[in-house]
Design an enzyme around this catalytic site. Structure first.
Site, short mmCIF file in Angstrom:
data_model
loop_
_atom_site.label_atom_id
_atom_site.label_comp_id
_atom_site.label_asym_id
_atom_site.label_seq_id
_atom_site.Cartn_x
_atom_site.Cartn_y
_atom_site.Cartn_z
N GLY B 31 24.04 51.56 60.31
CA GLY B 31 25.48 51.73 60.51
C GLY B 31 25.91 51.70 61.96
CB CYS B 240 36.09 36.27 33.53
SG CYS B 240 35.94 34.55 34.08
CB CYS B 243 32.30 33.66 31.92
SG CYS B 243 32.49 35.12 32.94
CB CYS B 265 33.94 35.38 37.76
SG CYS B 265 33.60 36.18 36.20
CB CYS B 271 31.98 32.51 36.57
SG CYS B 271 33.29 32.35 35.34
#
Lengths: 260, 289
Positions: B31, B240, B243, B265, B271
């Site tokens: 970080g 979606c 899909c 997606c 997808c």
């Protein structure tokens, strides 16, 4: 008298000993020593360039000092690590700037400004933070429906009151004030002074207030320090110093005030 | 074929060495933003120059590279960076998340869970999470040093005060291993939970700002929030249309000027994989319609 004063503490809250700050060859302030007791309000007066603001920023740790000692609550402030000093600065200390723009976040709402110190010390409950912010806005006479307004939309007097609320929300014991009434018109000044006097008394705050306005210290300060050319030329009880000035400069200062 | 005018993966070996040193430091201090001497790349800032340098420093000839832009493999940014490395490094490329060893991404984490051994490289525009709250670099560094992160919550407070909820929906600030607050690059906050305890190595490169930071595998990442307004990973409340996936992050696509729209997606590989496996959504060709 505040509760703190009645308890008659046996150690000063802040002990300053031989504090010196130089700007190169010039003197910012030299050899300043004083004790500040819990619940006491100390006024520092002097003309522009007399070193009073330098003294205040050294005390608050905004700039390094060249010599001397500062003890807060028995702890040596100058020997502290920066982490400790900054923690002190957002819990036990508060600093009210002359210009509210220096002390506020202008892009953040009033509630966010008041809440910042709470969040900085770990408050993580939105409802609590907002409740405290509302409470403090009320105490400094800002309407509750202004809580989501930005300070930009506030008048100068309101901004100054907001800055005071933001500083006092974590219950500090020592407040530094640099010309808190500067730049405000007299009626707004009077209300602000009234408010400050009430808060200082109710909360038992110790205050160091820097100003060139003798009326402000007459109203607020228990004790007075007069500075000239970086040195303290006279100190004593406020009424005593103002009514019976001993040093030539203090006499000049007091006699320069216009009598209306 | 590799263009022999360039060193492998465009950057010279000394530059890669410098970047690898920064990467190792970044992995050692999760970080923390490590400064590095970012080079000019043959593409404009904002096109992923930071990510490209990190990818170049990590690439080996055996690697399989995948590049995605907002989840898609076929948009300008993804195509041009993929071509760049095909030409300068000659590495194999793929669109399948599972086959890739290095994935350079802009603004998404793939839907398919990553596995140990994979490296995810993020393109970062502004690495400093405190930047828009505190403009001074000296001050933000001090705040990181002293762990003074109260200001980050002021931003979330402002969100709730103004919108009734935490309206920050991308680049949502996180705390890494209980220490540094980090900007996860502009990924949707839907992806934030995937940052945490991820078996893959996650590297972040900011070219213009000259910073590298990293999340080592399995490191703890917590999204900042309030007790009474907890963090929620949000997405559009639809499935979606191609899909039929219920749990993937969706793009909203306007299909005509009469209010028609579809949700698909954003991860094209995910997808396509689902469609190939026989799943179909509302508007899929030959689907349930």
């Amino acid at each position: 008298m505040s509760i703190v004063q009645r308890m008659a503490p046996d150690t000063p809250l802040l002990q300053v000993d031989g504090l010196t700050k130089r700007y190169g060859a010039r003197i910012g302030c030299a050899d300043v020593s004083f004790d500040l007791w819990p619940g006491e309000v100390l006024g520092i007066v002097g003309e522009s360039g007399s070193g009073k603001s330098t003294l205040l920023s050294c005390l608050a740790g905004h700039q390094p000092t060249d010599a001397g000692r500062i003890r807060f609550d028995g702890r040596d402030v100058l020997a502290m690590s920066e982490t400790e000093r900054r923690r002190l600065a957002r819990t036990d200390w508060a600093y009210v700037h002359q210009n509210p723009r220096d002390g506020l976040r202008m892009g953040v709402s009033a509630g966010g400004n008041v809440g910042e110190r709470l969040m900085a010390v770990g408050a993580r409950n939105y409802g609590d933070i907002r409740g405290k912010a509302l409470d403090w806005l009320g105490r400094v006479e800002i309407a509750a429906d202004r809580i989501d307004d930005r300070p930009r939309a506030f008048s100068g007097g309101m901004q100054q009151r907001l800055q005071i609320a933001r500083n006092l929300v974590t219950g500090p014991r020592l407040v530094f004030m640099d010309e808190p009434t500067g730049g405000l018109d007299v009626s707004v000044q009077a209300r602000l002074l009234d408010l400050l006097r009430g808060l200082v008394r109710d909360l038992g705050l110790s205050v160091i207030i820097v100003t060139h306005d003798l009326a402000v210290v007459r109203l607020l300060a228990d004790r007075l320090m007069v500075m000239k050319s970086g040195r303290v030329v006279e100190q004593g009880l406020t009424d005593q110093v103002l009514d019976d000035p001993q040093h030539a400069y203090t006499q000049l200062l007091v006699s320069s005030v216009l009598q209306v | 074929m590799t263009d022999q005018a360039y060193n492998f993966a465009y950057l010279d070996e000394q530059t890669k060495r410098m970047i690898r040193r920064a990467l190792l430091k970044a992995l050692a201090v999760p970080g923390y933003q490590v400064p590095f001497a970012s080079r000019e790349m043959p593409m404009p800032y904002g096109w992923g120059t930071g990510g490209v340098q990190v990818t170049a420093a990590c690439l080996t000839p055996e690697d399989v590279l995948k590049v995605i832009d907002q989840g898609a493999d076929d948009t300008t940014n993804a195509v041009s960076i993929r071509k760049f490395f095909q030409r300068t490094a000659g590495v194999a490329v793929t669109e399948a998340t599972g086959e890739a060893t290095i994935i350079q991404t802009r603004h998404r984490i793939p839907e398919q869970p990553l596995k140990a051994g994979q490296i995810l490289v993020y393109q970062v525009p502004i690495p400093e999470p405190l930047r828009f709250l505190e403009p001074r670099e000296t001050e933000t560094r001090k705040m990181h040093e002293l762990e003074e992160y109260g200001l980050m919550h002021v931003k979330l407070y402002e969100d709730i005060a103004r919108h009734g909820q935490i309206a920050t929906s991308y680049a949502y600030p996180v705390k890494v291993e209980g220490r540094y607050v980090m900007d996860p690059s502009p990924i949707p906050k839907f992806d934030n939970p995937k940052l945490s305890v991820n078996p893959a190595i996650q590297l972040f490169g900011a070219g213009r700002e000259q910073r590298i930071y990293a999340l080592p595998p399995f490191c703890n990442v917590v999204s900042l929030d309030f007790d009474d307004h907890p963090f929620r990973a949000t997405k559009a409340a639809h499935d979606c249309d191609l899909c039929g996936a219920k749990d993937s992050y969706l793009d909203e696509v306007i299909t005509d000027d009469a209010g028609g729209r579809m949700y698909v997606c954003s991860d094209t590989d995910f997808c396509a994989g689902r469609q190939a496996a026989g799943h179909a959504g509302r508007l899929a060709a030959g689907g349930k319609a």
